[in-house]
Design a protein around this motif. Structure first.
Motif, PDB file in Angstrom:
ATOM      1  N   PHE A 146      61.310  12.494 -12.983  1.00 25.47           N
ATOM      2  CA  PHE A 146      59.894  12.683 -13.303  1.00 25.47           C
ATOM      3  C   PHE A 146      59.048  11.605 -12.649  1.00 25.47           C
ATOM      4  O   PHE A 146      58.017  11.883 -12.045  1.00 25.47           O
ATOM      5  CB  PHE A 146      59.675  12.673 -14.820  1.00 25.47           C
ATOM      6  CG  PHE A 146      58.244  12.905 -15.178  1.00 25.47           C
ATOM      7  CD1 PHE A 146      57.743  14.189 -15.231  1.00 25.47           C
ATOM      8  CD2 PHE A 146      57.382  11.836 -15.395  1.00 25.47           C
ATOM      9  CE1 PHE A 146      56.410  14.412 -15.508  1.00 25.47           C
ATOM     10  CE2 PHE A 146      56.045  12.055 -15.673  1.00 25.47           C
ATOM     11  CZ  PHE A 146      55.554  13.347 -15.735  1.00 25.47           C
ATOM     12  N   GLY A 147      59.505  10.365 -12.754  1.00 28.02           N
ATOM     13  CA  GLY A 147      58.732   9.241 -12.252  1.00 28.02           C
ATOM     14  C   GLY A 147      58.511   9.317 -10.753  1.00 28.02           C
ATOM     15  O   GLY A 147      57.404   9.122 -10.262  1.00 28.02           O
ATOM     16  N   ILE A 148      59.586   9.588 -10.010  1.00 24.82           N
ATOM     17  CA  ILE A 148      59.479   9.550  -8.557  1.00 24.82           C
ATOM     18  C   ILE A 148      58.955  10.860  -7.981  1.00 24.82           C
ATOM     19  O   ILE A 148      58.140  10.879  -7.068  1.00 24.82           O
ATOM     20  CB  ILE A 148      60.847   9.160  -7.947  1.00 24.82           C
ATOM     21  CG1 ILE A 148      61.186   7.735  -8.391  1.00 24.82           C
ATOM     22  CG2 ILE A 148      60.827   9.272  -6.427  1.00 24.82           C
ATOM     23  CD1 ILE A 148      62.502   7.205  -7.924  1.00 24.82           C
ATOM     24  N   THR A 178      66.893  11.102  -5.012  1.00 30.20           N
ATOM     25  CA  THR A 178      66.472  10.876  -6.394  1.00 30.20           C
ATOM     26  C   THR A 178      66.959  11.991  -7.307  1.00 30.20           C
ATOM     27  O   THR A 178      67.517  11.741  -8.367  1.00 30.20           O
ATOM     28  CB  THR A 178      64.930  10.817  -6.473  1.00 30.20           C
ATOM     29  OG1 THR A 178      64.477   9.822  -5.573  1.00 30.20           O
ATOM     30  CG2 THR A 178      64.476  10.504  -7.870  1.00 30.20           C
ATOM     31  N   ASN A 204      57.625  13.535  -9.830  1.00 29.24           N
ATOM     32  CA  ASN A 204      56.655  14.223 -10.657  1.00 29.24           C
ATOM     33  C   ASN A 204      57.098  15.670 -10.947  1.00 29.24           C
ATOM     34  O   ASN A 204      56.288  16.585 -10.978  1.00 29.24           O
ATOM     35  CB  ASN A 204      55.278  14.199  -9.992  1.00 29.24           C
ATOM     36  CG  ASN A 204      54.177  14.338 -11.020  1.00 29.24           C
ATOM     37  OD1 ASN A 204      54.414  14.088 -12.206  1.00 29.24           O
ATOM     38  ND2 ASN A 204      52.998  14.742 -10.592  1.00 29.24           N
ATOM     39  N   PHE A 242      57.882   5.940  -5.432  1.00 29.71           N
ATOM     40  CA  PHE A 242      57.416   6.003  -6.816  1.00 29.71           C
ATOM     41  C   PHE A 242      55.972   5.507  -6.893  1.00 29.71           C
ATOM     42  O   PHE A 242      55.121   6.123  -7.524  1.00 29.71           O
ATOM     43  CB  PHE A 242      58.362   5.135  -7.658  1.00 29.71           C
ATOM     44  CG  PHE A 242      58.022   5.033  -9.113  1.00 29.71           C
ATOM     45  CD1 PHE A 242      57.870   6.165  -9.891  1.00 29.71           C
ATOM     46  CD2 PHE A 242      57.885   3.787  -9.708  1.00 29.71           C
ATOM     47  CE1 PHE A 242      57.582   6.054 -11.242  1.00 29.71           C
ATOM     48  CE2 PHE A 242      57.596   3.683 -11.054  1.00 29.71           C
ATOM     49  CZ  PHE A 242      57.441   4.814 -11.816  1.00 29.71           C
ATOM     50  N   GLY A 262      58.659   8.044 -16.893  1.00 30.76           N
ATOM     51  CA  GLY A 262      58.848   7.311 -15.645  1.00 30.76           C
ATOM     52  C   GLY A 262      59.420   5.916 -15.813  1.00 30.76           C
ATOM     53  O   GLY A 262      59.705   5.250 -14.840  1.00 30.76           O
ATOM     54  N   SER A 263      59.578   5.449 -17.047  1.00 32.49           N
ATOM     55  CA  SER A 263      60.104   4.101 -17.246  1.00 32.49           C
ATOM     56  C   SER A 263      61.616   4.125 -17.479  1.00 32.49           C
ATOM     57  O   SER A 263      62.102   4.708 -18.435  1.00 32.49           O
ATOM     58  CB  SER A 263      59.406   3.448 -18.445  1.00 32.49           C
ATOM     59  OG  SER A 263      60.160   2.333 -18.879  1.00 32.49           O
ATOM     60  N   THR A 269      64.038  10.680 -16.480  1.00 31.65           N
ATOM     61  CA  THR A 269      62.821   9.901 -16.251  1.00 31.65           C
ATOM     62  C   THR A 269      62.691   9.509 -14.786  1.00 31.65           C
ATOM     63  O   THR A 269      61.596   9.431 -14.227  1.00 31.65           O
ATOM     64  CB  THR A 269      62.782   8.663 -17.188  1.00 31.65           C
ATOM     65  OG1 THR A 269      61.428   8.354 -17.489  1.00 31.65           O
ATOM     66  CG2 THR A 269      63.457   7.450 -16.597  1.00 31.65           C
TER      67      THR A 269
END
Lengths: 394, 340
Positions: B79-81, B242, B83, B222, B285-286, B76
């Motif tokens: 993915f969050g930071i 990351t 994409n 992010f 992303g969480s 996550t």
């Protein structure tokens, strides 16, 4: 996953066979050397059954080399075409198709697991190519009316039948099952359950585990809470190792008996250690005591050759299937007098030889007119005690 | 083993091979079970059995949940930071397990030293993948990145297969075999260690993201990569850091679970599927969502297998996901979608 990179196992045979063929060139007439009889070998070399599949293939190679050293069959060398079915039924069927159509193998051996073999069977009928089944134990394989199937491993009903006289002597009163969730495991639970009920033994839970599952703690927590005295487990060696470790970790204290003959007990002792103590296993070969096997001389030869090639002793209990399988196929080709599928299929019914776990002779099984061949091998109960493996005498 | 001493003596006196003592025993009573207890033990009360079983399922789920959370957080975060949908996540999990195998079995390092070595190896491999593959692809379309990552995952898995073969390997652990038992619940030392180590790594990751300069730069990236870059954040370095951090968490999960289970080249396939499930469950992303999602998935699998059907164990998690997605399509803990 969907990619095809040959594993080491697959790269090896071509190399080894090429070197043997080169050697043969010097000894035999050159005209024969290039002309071989191909035998397709359809085994799981990757995925959850990789350990077992690799053992079977290595056993098959010993048999092929032995046959070739004696001059081959019908004056030709035999050549194993080994393909990886990735422990996956869809792949197993694709591999069979490839072996038949592209490599033009007139006869095959495979496909280790029951679900894998069952997936291959329609291809045998479609192309009319016989297959020797070396490991699978689901009853369905020889009762569904496929006349191209010849099996040397015991179906689970036969395993159950041979285990029946021991049930009382061991003191089994109530049994839970933990089985792999496929044709092999569910078939074993059904066949053993039926036999046990007939003997007045209570059958409790039947828990299943996915072929690739690594964590069986939920099933074991449930089994831990029952009053069954015995747990019967059907799975291959890697999963058995995990089950034993997890049983020890959760303090599940029941008598354990495994079925299926793919336990490779020495590997279990090495990897599960104390967690495997006192477990009992139904197996089809006794490499720990060659003198007690049906053909001690052949067993000695096979074990010496296995050791010479640097394979782990643990694999012997599975690899013998590949060894017996290829020897049986070679005998059938010899008897057939030609390397034609139809002649080999017919010849399977006529051959008789002594395998490492007993006489190999095919009896008819399944619906009349479309019978499959089933040989009746020996089944033994062994126990692990103080890290040693020995046959249980009752 | 377990057999009462005087009984064992009698047997030894009677039979030449003591290994077969239990089986040759002429005693008319049933044979002792593996643990040495006699199977005719009194049946525990139904209530006690139910409570014990419930607690055992709970303990199992907590241990598994820790490792699932590690897997989910790593995925996550990336993915969050960045994409980027990281299809090498499962391969990195496998890599961590094999790194642990090499460090502790092949090199003979101490178990507790081998673990950080494996995690650092995962970190290094992650950094390498980011620098070699993702950096040149920055700004490329998401499909291209996705395909490259799928390819990288396949290459990694095949290299493992090529190097180690398909046969599973076991990693020995230094903990005692006998489990810790309390209140009718048993847990092995290695699993307890996995839970503690996973919890420590999760807390460490939180502390890093929330308490350090690097973490602040990550959070800034992010929120908005362009603005962060304008504020002097070296976004390139943040991306590498990351991806390396996310990879090291996947490798850590593999290195921790390798000794619990066995290690084989395809072990990452199921792990990757579960990691994606956890991330979707918790909200893309969480990090908090991935942590809780990991435990929710473990609880669902454990209790689903225990009380509904063990055959559907791996399906339980996905049933929960379908339910969550129907009720709250952004996942349990998704941040509000940023506009503009």
């Amino acid at each position: 996953m969907i990619f095809r990179i040959p594993s080491m196992e697959m790269a090896m045979p071509t190399f080894r066979i090429a070197s043997i063929a080169a050697l043969a060139l010097g000894l035999a007439a050159p005209a024969f050397a290039a002309d071989t009889i191909k035998i397709g070998v359809n085994q799981p070399l990757t995925g959850p059954f990789a350990a077992s599949g690799a053992y079977v293939v290595n056993g098959a190679k010993i048999a092929a080399d032995e046959v070739n050293a004696r001059g081959g069959v019908l004056g030709k060398k035999i050549e194993l075409v080994v393909e990886d079915n990735k422990s996956n039924p869809t792949e197993a069927a694709a591999v069979a198709e490839k072996l038949i159509t592209s490599d033009e193998t007139p006869v095959m051996m495979g496909a280790w697991g029951s679900s894998l073999t069952l997936a291959v069977m329609p291809k045998l009928e479609e192309y009319e190519v016989p297959m020797l089944v070396e490991t699978s134990s689901s009853g369905k394989i020889t009762t569904s009316g496929n006349p191209f199937v010849f099996r040397i491993s015991p179906p689970s009903a036969l395993e159950a039948e041979m285990f029946a006289p021991m049930v009382e002597k061991i003191g089994v009163k109530k049994v839970d099952f933990l089985v792999i969730n496929n044709d092999w495991g569910r078939g074993a639970a059904a066949d053993f359950g039926k036999m046990l009920k007939d003997k007045g033994v209570t059958v409790g839970l039947t828990e299943t585990m996915d072929a690739s599952a690594q964590d069986m703690s939920a099933q074991l927590a449930k089994i831990k809470g029952t009053d069954a005295d015995t747990l019967m487990i059907t799975a291959a060696v890697d999963q058995l190792t995990l089950v034993f470790k997890q049983m020890a970790a959760m303090g599940v204290k029941k008598r354990v008996i495994t079925t299926g003959g793919s336990q490779n007990p020495d590997q279990i002792v090495a990897q599960a250690g104390a967690a495997a103590e006192k477990t009992m296993h139904l197996t089809t070969f006794l490499p720990w005591d060659p003198a007690k096997t049906p053909d001690p001389k052949a067993t000695d030869y096979f074990l010496a050759e296995w050791k010479k090639r640097g394979y782990p002793f643990a694999g012997a209990t599975e690899s013998f299937r590949g060894y017996d399988g290829v020897r049986t196929i070679a005998a059938a080709i010899e008897k057939a007098g030609s390397a034609e599928s139809k002649a080999i299929q017919k010849a399977f019914w006529e051959i008789e030889l002594t395998g490492l776990n007993g006489p190999i002779k095919f009896a008819k099984s399944g619906p009349a007119g479309k019978e499959s061949g089933q040989s009746k091998p020996g089944v033994y109960l062994i126990q692990i005690a103080d890290g040693q493996i020995s046959e249980v005498k009752l | 083993m377990g057999v009462a001493p005087e009984e064992a003596r009698t047997v030894k006196a009677l039979y030449a091979d003591p290994r077969l003592d239990v089986l040759n025993h002429p005693h008319p009573s049933p044979l002792p079970t593996r643990g040495g207890e006699f199977p005719t033990r009194s049946i525990p009360s139904l209530k006690a059995a139910l409570v014990d079983q419930f607690l055992q399922h709970l303990v199992n789920a907590m241990v598994l949940g820790g490792a699932y959370a590690l897997l989910g957080i790593g995925l996550t975060l990336i993915f969050g930071i960045m994409n980027v949908v990281n299809f090498t996540h499962g391969a990195l999990y496998t890599f961590g397990a094999y790194a642990m195998y090499i460090a502790s079995v092949s090199l003979g390092l101490n178990f507790f030293l081998a673990l950080p070595v494996a995690i650092v190896a995962g970190l290094a491999l992650g950094a390498l993948i980011e620098i070699l593959l993702l950096r040149p692809l920055r700004g490329a379309d998401i499909d291209t990145t996705m395909l490259v990552m799928i390819g990288a995952g396949i290459i990694l898995q095949s290299s493992t297969l090529w190097t180690f073969g398909g046969v599973a390997k076991a990693i020995p652990n230094p903990f005692p075999d006998a489990p810790i038992a309390f209140l009718g619940v048993s847990i092995s030392w290695i699993r307890l260690f996995v839970l503690v180590a996973a919890a420590a790594l999760i807390v460490g990751a939180y502390a890093m993201i929330n308490g350090t300069r690097l973490g602040r730069a990550m959070r800034a990236t992010f929120q908005d990569a362009d603005t962060a870059a304008l504020m002097g954040v070296n976004v390139k370095v943040i991306y590498t850091a990351t991806f390396a951090l996310g990879s090291s968490l996947a490798a850590a999960a593999g290195a921790l679970l390798g000794p619990v289970y066995v290690v084989f080249p395809q072990m990452g396939d199921l792990a990757a599927v579960k990691a994606f499930a956890i991330v979707i469950l918790g909200g893309l992303g969480s990090i908090a969502g991935a942590t809780i999602g990991g435990f929710v998935l473990a609880l669902a699998e454990e209790f689903g297998a225990g009380y509904i059907s063990s055959g559907y164990r791996d399906a339980m998690g996905f049933l929960i996901i379908i339910a969550v997605l129907l009720a709250k399509p952004t996942g349990l803990f998704a941040r509000a979608e940023r506009v503009g």
